[in-house]
Write an enzyme that holds these catalytic residues in place. Structure first.
Site, PDB file in Angstrom:
ATOM      1  N   ASP A   8       0.853  -1.182   0.000  1.00 22.17           N
ATOM      2  CA  ASP A   8       0.000   0.000   0.000  1.00 22.17           C
ATOM      3  C   ASP A   8       0.889   1.232   0.000  1.00 22.17           C
ATOM      4  O   ASP A   8       2.003   1.210   0.524  1.00 22.17           O
ATOM      5  CB  ASP A   8      -0.910   0.027   1.232  1.00 22.17           C
ATOM      6  CG  ASP A   8      -2.136   0.910   1.029  1.00 22.17           C
ATOM      7  OD1 ASP A   8      -2.294   1.466  -0.070  1.00 22.17           O
ATOM      8  OD2 ASP A   8      -2.925   1.058   1.970  1.00 22.17           O
ATOM      9  N   GLY A   9       0.401   2.304  -0.596  1.00 19.00           N
ATOM     10  CA  GLY A   9       1.131   3.567  -0.620  1.00 19.00           C
ATOM     11  C   GLY A   9       0.248   4.676  -0.089  1.00 19.00           C
ATOM     12  O   GLY A   9      -0.973   4.597  -0.169  1.00 19.00           O
ATOM     13  N   GLU A  52       2.634   3.679  -4.470  1.00 20.46           N
ATOM     14  CA  GLU A  52       2.173   2.309  -4.720  1.00 20.46           C
ATOM     15  C   GLU A  52       3.250   1.513  -5.458  1.00 20.46           C
ATOM     16  O   GLU A  52       3.496   0.344  -5.152  1.00 20.46           O
ATOM     17  CB  GLU A  52       0.872   2.321  -5.535  1.00 20.46           C
ATOM     18  CG  GLU A  52      -0.312   2.963  -4.830  1.00 20.46           C
ATOM     19  CD  GLU A  52      -0.881   2.143  -3.705  1.00 20.46           C
ATOM     20  OE1 GLU A  52      -0.415   1.009  -3.450  1.00 20.46           O
ATOM     21  OE2 GLU A  52      -1.818   2.631  -3.040  1.00 20.46           O
ATOM     22  N   ASP A  74      -4.034  -2.406  -3.589  1.00 15.41           N
ATOM     23  CA  ASP A  74      -5.315  -1.739  -3.823  1.00 15.41           C
ATOM     24  C   ASP A  74      -5.161  -0.679  -4.920  1.00 15.41           C
ATOM     25  O   ASP A  74      -6.058   0.106  -5.154  1.00 15.41           O
ATOM     26  CB  ASP A  74      -5.883  -1.144  -2.537  1.00 15.41           C
ATOM     27  CG  ASP A  74      -5.038   0.000  -1.985  1.00 15.41           C
ATOM     28  OD1 ASP A  74      -3.882   0.153  -2.442  1.00 15.41           O
ATOM     29  OD2 ASP A  74      -5.513   0.713  -1.103  1.00 15.41           O
ATOM     30  N   HIS A 129      -9.252  -2.911  -0.145  1.00 14.73           N
ATOM     31  CA  HIS A 129      -8.700  -3.913   0.767  1.00 14.73           C
ATOM     32  C   HIS A 129      -9.579  -5.152   0.890  1.00 14.73           C
ATOM     33  O   HIS A 129      -9.090  -6.195   1.274  1.00 14.73           O
ATOM     34  CB  HIS A 129      -8.409  -3.334   2.163  1.00 14.73           C
ATOM     35  CG  HIS A 129      -7.475  -2.184   2.123  1.00 14.73           C
ATOM     36  ND1 HIS A 129      -6.181  -2.293   1.700  1.00 14.73           N
ATOM     37  CD2 HIS A 129      -7.663  -0.881   2.422  1.00 14.73           C
ATOM     38  CE1 HIS A 129      -5.607  -1.108   1.753  1.00 14.73           C
ATOM     39  NE2 HIS A 129      -6.481  -0.236   2.178  1.00 14.73           N
ATOM     40  N   ASP A 139      -1.833  -0.776   4.996  1.00  9.03           N
ATOM     41  CA  ASP A 139      -2.398   0.574   5.052  1.00  9.03           C
ATOM     42  C   ASP A 139      -1.888   1.284   6.303  1.00  9.03           C
ATOM     43  O   ASP A 139      -1.508   2.446   6.266  1.00  9.03           O
ATOM     44  CB  ASP A 139      -3.921   0.494   5.037  1.00  9.03           C
ATOM     45  CG  ASP A 139      -4.572   1.869   4.933  1.00  9.03           C
ATOM     46  OD1 ASP A 139      -4.085   2.681   4.126  1.00  9.03           O
ATOM     47  OD2 ASP A 139      -5.540   2.122   5.645  1.00  9.03           O
TER      48      ASP A 139
END
Length: 160
Positions: A8-9, A52, A74, A129, A139
């Site tokens: 996740d970013g 990401e 995601d 998610h 996250d």
């Protein structure tokens, strides 16, 4: 060896603000023991799309031998590029899209392709998610990294 990577970013809602990425790697060592490796990085003044990509790169570069990888993200931007063969088209067009519109983040796409080379990687999009517990952890890591409170050093993996 089979490895699962969740990424996740976070740009914290501000392209000019601090950003971070979170990556969680699951793998089983030769003795059958499950390992979880968490990586995070922060203080990058960049966009969420770049974060990401960096999250995925961090996971792939942490592996020190070829693996069979399931990578969950995601980010449609990341996953669709591989599942819908956008990258192949971009490369053939000299990293241009449409009417000579340049592809964004070429530096990171090239680095990701290099990191992906030794592995067999399947990319999966996790919409919002979709209840994946470890993606929720990513996250959290991404947000913490952006806040500078949960930075982890990328040390590589002992068995993978």
């Amino acid at each position: 060896m089979k490895v699962t990577i969740y990424t996740d970013g976070s740009a914290r809602g501000n392209p000019d603000g601090p950003g971070g990425y979170g990556t969680v790697i699951h793998y089983v060592d030769p003795k059958g023991q499950l390992h979880v490796k968490e990586l995070s990085g922060g203080y990058e003044r960049t966009t969420n799309n770049r974060m990401e990509l960096m999250a995925a790169i961090a996971g792939l570069e942490a592996l020190n031998r070829p693996c069979e990888i399931e990578l969950y993200s995601d980010s449609q931007y990341l996953v669709k590029a591989f599942n819908e063969h956008w990258l192949d088209g971009w490369i053939k067009k000299g990293w241009k899209r449409g009417k000579n519109e340049p592809v964004k983040n070429v530096d990171l796409w090239k680095r990701l392709l290099e990191a992906k080379k030794p592995h067999q990687v399947t990319f999966h999009w996790v919409k919002g998610h979709a209840g994946h517990e470890m993606n929720e952890r990513c996250d959290f890591l991404a947000t913490s990294a952006a806040d500078g409170t949960d930075l982890k050093k990328d040390e590589g993996l002992e068995y993978a």
